[in-house]
Design a protein around this motif. Structure first.
Motif, short mmCIF file in Angstrom:
data_model
loop_
_atom_site.label_atom_id
_atom_site.label_comp_id
_atom_site.label_asym_id
_atom_site.label_seq_id
_atom_site.Cartn_x
_atom_site.Cartn_y
_atom_site.Cartn_z
N ALA A 20 70.21 7.03 56.89
CA ALA A 20 70.10 5.77 56.15
C ALA A 20 68.94 4.93 56.67
O ALA A 20 68.18 4.33 55.89
N MET A 21 68.74 4.90 57.99
CA MET A 21 67.65 4.12 58.57
C MET A 21 66.30 4.74 58.21
O MET A 21 65.32 4.02 57.95
N GLU A 22 66.24 6.06 58.18
CA GLU A 22 64.99 6.73 57.80
C GLU A 22 64.65 6.43 56.33
O GLU A 22 63.50 6.16 55.98
N THR A 23 65.67 6.44 55.49
CA THR A 23 65.48 6.14 54.07
C THR A 23 64.98 4.71 53.89
O THR A 23 64.05 4.46 53.11
N LEU A 24 65.58 3.77 54.60
CA LEU A 24 65.16 2.38 54.51
C LEU A 24 63.74 2.20 55.02
O LEU A 24 62.93 1.48 54.41
N GLN A 25 63.41 2.86 56.12
CA GLN A 25 62.08 2.72 56.70
C GLN A 25 61.00 3.21 55.74
O GLN A 25 59.91 2.60 55.65
N GLN A 26 61.27 4.28 55.04
CA GLN A 26 60.30 4.80 54.08
C GLN A 26 60.01 3.76 52.99
O GLN A 26 58.85 3.60 52.57
N GLN A 27 61.02 3.05 52.55
CA GLN A 27 60.83 2.03 51.51
C GLN A 27 60.13 0.79 52.07
O GLN A 27 59.33 0.14 51.37
N GLU A 33 57.90 0.84 54.45
CA GLU A 33 56.49 1.22 54.61
C GLU A 33 55.72 1.08 53.30
O GLU A 33 54.52 0.80 53.30
N ALA A 34 56.43 1.23 52.19
CA ALA A 34 55.77 1.12 50.88
C ALA A 34 55.29 -0.31 50.62
O ALA A 34 54.28 -0.51 49.95
N ILE A 35 56.01 -1.31 51.15
CA ILE A 35 55.57 -2.71 50.95
C ILE A 35 54.77 -3.23 52.14
O ILE A 35 54.27 -4.35 52.12
N LYS A 36 54.69 -2.40 53.19
CA LYS A 36 53.89 -2.74 54.39
C LYS A 36 54.33 -4.06 55.01
O LYS A 36 53.53 -4.86 55.48
N PRO A 52 61.32 -10.11 53.04
CA PRO A 52 62.04 -8.84 52.84
C PRO A 52 63.47 -8.92 53.37
O PRO A 52 63.70 -9.17 54.55
N THR A 53 64.41 -8.75 52.48
CA THR A 53 65.82 -8.98 52.78
C THR A 53 66.65 -7.80 52.34
O THR A 53 66.53 -7.32 51.21
#
Length: 276
Positions: free
Chosen positions: A66-73, A75-78, A153-154
């Motif tokens: 779940a944390m990896e999935t969140l981190q990928q998203q 990174e998309a908004i930087k 970002p929330t």
């Protein structure tokens, strides 16, 4: 006895649990009465129990994925995650599922070093509010019914919450510039919209424009995190600002307080809560 074979019945554990649940329902007039009757916890004893569960949670495959999935998203908004808003968590000192969900939120808070983690559930007891504060969270002063703006970002954590709460989160952030700040873990939009609805609402409008990533429920305790997805709203996927029909806000939806009382039919005995 000639009829002993007919009189004797094997009582399996499943049947015993079913009978126990029926007896419990007979004792309590409603699910809310059941929660009220639960003994209060001793905060000093319960705190290390929750701490140990948080440590286990952060080491679980479910949490790590779940944390990896969140981190990928992210990174998309930087941008880093700056705030967590948790609504409808449930009475986590009294129900098994809500306790593990609380450990997930605390682990998430620690993983991203979040200094602003806000909680609200009308069913929280004073002891539960105290525990949240001991773990670095804050209690919202009033029921926002999901009307909360993501100025940064929330991540909104709404585990198995009413449709209206999810709708109102979108309602509050219904701008092309603001929606990308919303990271929403809730019941799957795709699943929610499989049944056609007569009314126009923000979930129905946004489902084809959002990125939904299912959080596969491989947690060792079953049905704690079932049917949850991470929903994000990339700006490039949103209609243009001049699409007036899309960006016209619907009315916010009413959230009934009793709808927030979730997961009451849980293995209360498995929690083995201690109270004084």
């Amino acid at each position: 006895m000639s009829n002993s074979g007919e009189d004797f019945q094997v009582v399996t554990r499943k049947k015993w649990m079913a009978r126990k649940c029926l007896r419990r329902r007979d004792r309590h007039k409603s699910e809310s009465d059941y929660l009220i009757d639960c003994p209060d916890v001793n905060v000093e004893k319960f705190q290390p129990r929750l701490e140990n569960l948080c440590i286990e949670m952060c080491q679980s495959d479910y949490f790590l994925v779940a944390m990896e999935t969140l981190q990928q998203q992210l990174e998309a908004i930087k941008k880093p995650l700056e705030r967590i808003v948790c609504l409808g968590l449930g009475p986590f000192s009294r129900t098994y599922h809500a306790l593990h969900q609380a450990a997930f939120v605390i682990g998430l808070q620690r993983q991203h070093k979040i200094t602003e983690t806000l909680y609200y559930d009308p069913i929280f007891r004073d002891t539960e509010r105290e525990l949240i504060q001991l773990f670095g969270g804050s209690i919202m002063s009033e029921d926002c019914a999901g009307k909360h703006e993501a100025t940064v970002p929330t991540l909104y954590y709404l585990p198995h919450c009413p449709y209206a709460l999810m709708h109102n989160i979108l309602w509050s952030n219904w701008k092309r510039e603001t929606l990308p700040n919303v990271f929403l873990i809730s019941n799957s939009f795709e699943m929610l919209t499989m049944t056609p609805r007569n009314r126009d609402d923000h979930i129905t409008r946004i489902v084809e424009h959002c990125t939904e990533t299912p959080l596969e429920d491989d947690y060792e305790h079953h049905n704690v995190f079932n049917d949850l997805s991470l929903h994000t709203f990339p700006q490039e996927s949103m209609p243009a600002n001049n699409d007036e029909a899309f960006w016209k806000r619907c009315a916010p939806l009413q959230v009934n307080e009793d709808e927030l009382i979730t997961e009451t039919e849980t293995d209360f005995a498995a929690l083995k809560l201690e109270s004084e």
